[in-house]
Design a protein around this motif. Sequence first.
Motif, PDB file in Angstrom:
ATOM      1  N   LYS A   1       0.832  -1.206   0.000  1.00  0.00           N
ATOM      2  CA  LYS A   1       0.000   0.000   0.000  1.00  0.00           C
ATOM      3  C   LYS A   1       0.867   1.256   0.000  1.00  0.00           C
ATOM      4  CE  LYS A   1      -3.986   2.116   2.255  1.00  0.00           C
ATOM      5  NZ  LYS A   1      -4.987   2.017   3.339  1.00  0.00           N
ATOM      6  N   MET A   2       1.974   1.247   0.753  1.00  0.00           N
ATOM      7  CA  MET A   2       2.855   2.411   0.777  1.00  0.00           C
ATOM      8  C   MET A   2       3.463   2.669  -0.603  1.00  0.00           C
ATOM      9  SD  MET A   2       6.211   3.207   3.149  1.00  0.00           S
ATOM     10  CE  MET A   2       7.422   2.409   2.076  1.00  0.00           C
ATOM     11  N   VAL A   3       3.848   1.599  -1.282  1.00  0.00           N
ATOM     12  CA  VAL A   3       4.495   1.737  -2.585  1.00  0.00           C
ATOM     13  C   VAL A   3       3.482   2.062  -3.679  1.00  0.00           C
ATOM     14  CG1 VAL A   3       5.769   0.493  -4.383  1.00  0.00           C
ATOM     15  CG2 VAL A   3       6.452   0.270  -1.985  1.00  0.00           C
TER      16      VAL A   3
ATOM     17  N   GLY B   1      10.626   8.632  -0.327  1.00  0.00           N
ATOM     18  CA  GLY B   1      10.537   9.616   0.744  1.00  0.00           C
ATOM     19  C   GLY B   1      11.758  10.492   0.872  1.00  0.00           C
ATOM     20  N   PHE B   2      12.837  10.169   0.174  1.00  0.00           N
ATOM     21  CA  PHE B   2      14.070  10.944   0.261  1.00  0.00           C
ATOM     22  C   PHE B   2      14.170  12.032  -0.801  1.00  0.00           C
ATOM     23  CE2 PHE B   2      17.780   8.987   2.812  1.00  0.00           C
ATOM     24  CZ  PHE B   2      16.954   8.754   3.890  1.00  0.00           C
ATOM     25  N   GLY B   3      13.284  12.000  -1.803  1.00  0.00           N
ATOM     26  CA  GLY B   3      13.401  12.933  -2.922  1.00  0.00           C
ATOM     27  C   GLY B   3      12.414  14.077  -2.839  1.00  0.00           C
ATOM     28  N   ASP B   4      11.181  13.833  -3.313  1.00  0.00           N
ATOM     29  CA  ASP B   4      10.147  14.864  -3.331  1.00  0.00           C
ATOM     30  C   ASP B   4       8.995  14.549  -2.383  1.00  0.00           C
ATOM     31  OD1 ASP B   4      11.236  16.663  -5.338  1.00  0.00           O
ATOM     32  OD2 ASP B   4      10.920  15.028  -6.750  1.00  0.00           O
ATOM     33  N   GLY B   5       9.084  13.451  -1.625  1.00  0.00           N
ATOM     34  CA  GLY B   5       8.027  13.075  -0.694  1.00  0.00           C
ATOM     35  C   GLY B   5       7.589  11.645  -0.927  1.00  0.00           C
ATOM     36  N   LEU B   6       6.944  11.047   0.073  1.00  0.00           N
ATOM     37  CA  LEU B   6       6.570   9.630  -0.001  1.00  0.00           C
ATOM     38  C   LEU B   6       5.737   9.309  -1.229  1.00  0.00           C
ATOM     39  CD1 LEU B   6       5.657   8.405   3.602  1.00  0.00           C
ATOM     40  CD2 LEU B   6       7.222   7.304   1.993  1.00  0.00           C
ATOM     41  N   ASP B   7       4.665  10.059  -1.461  1.00  0.00           N
ATOM     42  CA  ASP B   7       3.803   9.763  -2.597  1.00  0.00           C
ATOM     43  C   ASP B   7       4.432  10.209  -3.912  1.00  0.00           C
ATOM     44  OD1 ASP B   7       1.662   8.476  -1.268  1.00  0.00           O
ATOM     45  OD2 ASP B   7       0.885  10.400  -0.596  1.00  0.00           O
TER      46      ASP B   7
ATOM     47  N   ALA C   1       6.020   7.531 -10.151  1.00  0.00           N
ATOM     48  CA  ALA C   1       6.451   6.860 -11.381  1.00  0.00           C
ATOM     49  C   ALA C   1       6.226   5.356 -11.287  1.00  0.00           C
ATOM     50  CB  ALA C   1       7.923   7.160 -11.647  1.00  0.00           C
ATOM     51  N   THR C   2       6.576   4.776 -10.136  1.00  0.00           N
ATOM     52  CA  THR C   2       6.370   3.335  -9.950  1.00  0.00           C
ATOM     53  C   THR C   2       4.891   2.985 -10.071  1.00  0.00           C
ATOM     54  OG1 THR C   2       8.308   3.186  -8.514  1.00  0.00           O
ATOM     55  CG2 THR C   2       6.683   1.424  -8.324  1.00  0.00           C
ATOM     56  N   ARG C   3       4.027   3.802  -9.493  1.00  0.00           N
ATOM     57  CA  ARG C   3       2.590   3.554  -9.575  1.00  0.00           C
ATOM     58  C   ARG C   3       2.097   3.650 -11.010  1.00  0.00           C
ATOM     59  NH1 ARG C   3       1.122   7.219  -4.176  1.00  0.00           N
ATOM     60  NH2 ARG C   3       2.147   5.797  -2.694  1.00  0.00           N
ATOM     61  N   LEU C   4       2.624   4.599 -11.754  1.00  0.00           N
ATOM     62  CA  LEU C   4       2.229   4.751 -13.152  1.00  0.00           C
ATOM     63  C   LEU C   4       2.635   3.529 -13.962  1.00  0.00           C
ATOM     64  CD1 LEU C   4       0.999   6.664 -15.266  1.00  0.00           C
ATOM     65  CD2 LEU C   4       3.291   7.593 -15.623  1.00  0.00           C
ATOM     66  N   VAL C   5       3.844   3.038 -13.739  1.00  0.00           N
ATOM     67  CA  VAL C   5       4.313   1.830 -14.425  1.00  0.00           C
ATOM     68  C   VAL C   5       3.421   0.643 -14.063  1.00  0.00           C
ATOM     69  CG1 VAL C   5       6.214   0.177 -14.618  1.00  0.00           C
ATOM     70  CG2 VAL C   5       6.690   2.633 -14.592  1.00  0.00           C
TER      71      VAL C   5
END
Length: 393
Positions: A80-82, A212-218, A223-227
């Motif tokens: 769910k987090m990913v 979470g280290f770049g622009d935020g958790l979501d 990009a991963t969710r889009l893929v």
Amino acid sequence: MLSNLQPQAPDKILMLIEEFKADTRQGKIDLGVGVYKDPEGVTPVMRAVKAAEQRIWETQTTKAYTGLAGEPEYRSAMAKMVLAEVPADRLASVATVGGTGAIRQALELARMAHPGLTVHVSDPTWPNHLSIMKFMGLPYVEYRYFDVATRGVDFEAMKQDIARAKKGDIVLLHGCCHNPTGANLTLDQWREVIDILQTTGAVPLIDLAYQGFGDGLDADAEATRLVAQSLPEVLIAASCSKNFGIYRERTGILIALAETTQARDLAQGAMAYLNRQNYSFPPDHGARIVQTILTDDALRADWAAELEEVRNTMLGLRDQLAAELRQLSGSDRFDFIAHHRGMFSRLGATPEQVQQLKSEAAIYMVGDSRLNIAGLNQHTVPVLARAIIDAGI
């Protein structure tokens, strides 16, 4: 028998760590090892992690084995987090020994499914990607990624190279915070990558080590969710080392998205089998910490808040370093540092210049000029900036 073993090449980053420890100079700066450090130079235990461990200590009644695939509640919370929206009819998953274990299991799974595959990997990439594939005897080719001139992504070259992937091949992609360059694809560029993968039939393996280290958790998972939403088969290797700060607990997950329920069940069985062959039952303590945090509203909120503090600290250091270098150089040629995301940036320095930084300024970074932004603080940023200019970078 053991005398027949061949000497193994030492890990360059581990060698750098030992060299740094042996350096007696005051004011030395370690920008090599890939761990987050606070302004005092400490890798802290996060507040929510401490609280979760206390709760586990007070309530846990057994240390018996968990399942071959790991605790279902942990795997569900991580998925769910990913992915946010979890496609249960497509999703298989197993707990792994860190993100590294997830990468290894993903490659093993892919080889079981398609023994003739080739892995396509960015140039450059995390060195352990290549080390694992070489040890496994997996054929791989590098696709162009980093533009040395701009310190950004050479996207046209990347597209040309990944278009050569064949059906059943693996294309290894960094979900966010590219290691070692810090240069990321835009969401529009991800859409073009998806179009290419849809055309070729190659399967993406996304390494998501820094959510979470770049622009935020979501934002970092977007990009991963889009893929995942766009392609019939996707492999995702996610790590909890950085965003939960539990490096030594070795906590990760491998997620496989299949096209059909039948294929999902086959993947789930194969992944559990691979766990059994490699380490039997996966480690549970770190996974239990993550599960406890992600399933408790108060702990999750406190963890997310502290993770934001970590992220913003690194962004502040990036902005400060870029500004210092802009002032010292009288140019904007180092502004890429502020645009990169995650722990790392690649300066584009030569090995000789990296050696000069070490010998003359006691500044340690990997030989390809990858520097760990989180190894800095507001007092050492000006020292680094001056040393970069003096080295002619």
